[in-house]
Design a protein around this motif. Sequence first.
Motif, mmCIF file in Angstrom:
data_model
loop_
_atom_site.group_PDB
_atom_site.id
_atom_site.type_symbol
_atom_site.label_atom_id
_atom_site.label_comp_id
_atom_site.label_asym_id
_atom_site.label_seq_id
_atom_site.Cartn_x
_atom_site.Cartn_y
_atom_site.Cartn_z
ATOM 1 N N GLY A 146 -11.226 -8.189 5.566
ATOM 2 C CA GLY A 146 -10.315 -7.049 5.461
ATOM 3 C C GLY A 146 -8.967 -7.380 4.890
ATOM 4 O O GLY A 146 -8.102 -6.506 4.794
ATOM 5 N N LYS B 206 0.849 -1.189 0.000
ATOM 6 C CA LYS B 206 0.000 0.000 0.000
ATOM 7 C C LYS B 206 0.882 1.236 0.000
ATOM 8 O O LYS B 206 1.665 1.449 0.918
ATOM 9 N N ARG C 85 -13.827 -4.368 5.703
ATOM 10 C CA ARG C 85 -14.084 -5.320 4.618
ATOM 11 C C ARG C 85 -13.820 -4.685 3.256
ATOM 12 O O ARG C 85 -14.218 -3.552 2.997
ATOM 13 N N ILE C 86 -13.147 -5.428 2.389
ATOM 14 C CA ILE C 86 -12.828 -4.956 1.042
ATOM 15 C C ILE C 86 -14.084 -5.000 0.179
ATOM 16 O O ILE C 86 -14.782 -6.023 0.125
ATOM 17 N N MET D 42 -11.936 -4.177 -5.929
ATOM 18 C CA MET D 42 -10.546 -4.282 -6.369
ATOM 19 C C MET D 42 -10.500 -3.945 -7.853
ATOM 20 O O MET D 42 -11.364 -4.381 -8.613
ATOM 21 N N LEU E 104 -6.201 -9.039 1.986
ATOM 22 C CA LEU E 104 -5.952 -9.288 0.565
ATOM 23 C C LEU E 104 -5.040 -10.493 0.410
ATOM 24 O O LEU E 104 -4.019 -10.623 1.111
ATOM 25 N N VAL F 188 -7.901 -0.457 -4.246
ATOM 26 C CA VAL F 188 -8.725 -1.182 -3.281
ATOM 27 C C VAL F 188 -9.600 -0.189 -2.517
ATOM 28 O O VAL F 188 -9.127 0.889 -2.126
ATOM 29 N N THR F 189 -10.874 -0.539 -2.326
ATOM 30 C CA THR F 189 -11.745 0.261 -1.463
ATOM 31 C C THR F 189 -12.267 -0.621 -0.340
ATOM 32 O O THR F 189 -12.337 -1.844 -0.470
ATOM 33 N N ARG F 190 -12.646 0.028 0.773
ATOM 34 C CA ARG F 190 -13.121 -0.697 1.950
ATOM 35 C C ARG F 190 -14.434 -0.101 2.447
ATOM 36 O O ARG F 190 -14.725 1.073 2.209
ATOM 37 N N GLY G 254 -10.273 -10.666 -1.971
ATOM 38 C CA GLY G 254 -10.501 -9.803 -0.818
ATOM 39 C C GLY G 254 -11.451 -10.504 0.124
ATOM 40 O O GLY G 254 -12.652 -10.599 -0.153
#
Length: 465
Positions: free
Chosen positions: A398, A127, A434-435, A438, A400, A447-449, A395
């Motif tokens: 949370g 990241k 939580r993802i 992607m 990867l 990536v978003t959560r 994903g």
Amino acid sequence: MPPFSQSTPISNGFSPNHHHQSTNIITIDVGGQLFQTTKQTLTLAGSNTLFSNLFNSSHHNSIPFLDRDPELFSILLSLLRTGNLPSRSKSFDLQDIIFEAKFYGVSHLLVQSQSNPSQFEPLNLEKSMLLPLSGRNPPSKITTTPNGSLFVSHGSKITSFDWSLQRKSTALTSFTGVDSLLALSSNVVAAGATDFSGLQILDLDLGVVRETLNWDNVTKSSSTVQGIGSSHEFLFSSFESGRRNSNSIVVYDLESFKIVTEVARNEIFGADLGSAIPSTKLNWVPSLSLLMASGSHSGASGVSGNVKFLDLRSGNVVWEIEETTDCFADITVSDTLSAVFKIGVNSGEVSYIDLKNFGSYKSWNYLGDARKANNVKKEGLGCKIECHGNQVFVGKQGELGLWSEVLMGGSKIGKDRIFRKNVLGRAKDLGGNRITNMGFGGNKMFVTRKDQQCVEVWQSSARRF
């Protein structure tokens, strides 16, 4: 940097090739500093660029002068010579280099060097930065272009980032929330929602709706978008009628947006649950020239779904997989790995079907613990799976992870295939919300959560600017 930079050593003595060398070497004065390069190097910039003008100016036996920053010129000259930015460019602001590249007309070379997919190193991803979003809504969907431009829907807005991630802009849409989003170019996206009629083609630079595409269903009700996909020449949209009694997949020409054909049309009567499931994910499979359409439904008896491979020419379903035991929480297909991959909604485990056994489906091959397939804990609920290159990215909550195929004696058939699981990121990158999405573009992963108003950018530590 020395005041005099040259690409070819100059000899003080006589050389039989002296005349050839002198006519091939070009001297340029940039901000009072002299640079030497060759005509061949300058031609790499392409025609209609300032570098090509320098090449033409050299025919007059005079030294062209440019009143520009010599250090930035040196960086771009190195880009011409090698195709990559030199390591010293890291001490400069990328936006300054972009501005100078546009001035010289070589921004296309800069894009290629900084967003080259071959620089994507899956096992070395970390990241690297966060891209903040305005407003209170977390991202609902993301989509990318091959060179790394990024589009993010959040609430009624779509925010776009250019390939360098240095420039962003936000456009307001007519949707209350965007459920499907697909990049068509660096400034045009296709967007749809499950509670708003029509597929919209949006020009985000101009902030206008170029086209609104609707499906003409039997009941003449609204047509909401359930999923979007594309191939190199077609745009696919999965529609469902406002009354939820019919669904279909419409194929459009990607250039004109004219309807080419319609496939998988279902008019639902009674309790025909199978045909009532609209496709929510559309993947084009180039090697088969087929469209993979998948959808699932959660009911009193659990989660069920289907996967269909559709021939656009005949409109027929060539192969269909009914999902009942451990239906997919998410599903994707890889042409590179020649397989369909899913993450089971009950087990949370990854499994695959080899496309070399196309049409002869028997069961899924589990990469994890197949014993979990029959439980109903829904460990895979909300999990995501995507393929990029020859890797399978997962994903799960949370975290990867990625699955890589291990080749054993060249065998790639059925259960002889072996995949190895790896966890991505450094210790401080692990875990989190939580993802939810992607995406991949250029040499980056996005990536978003859940509940976070930002996008994570993952890059190889060795390839960062």
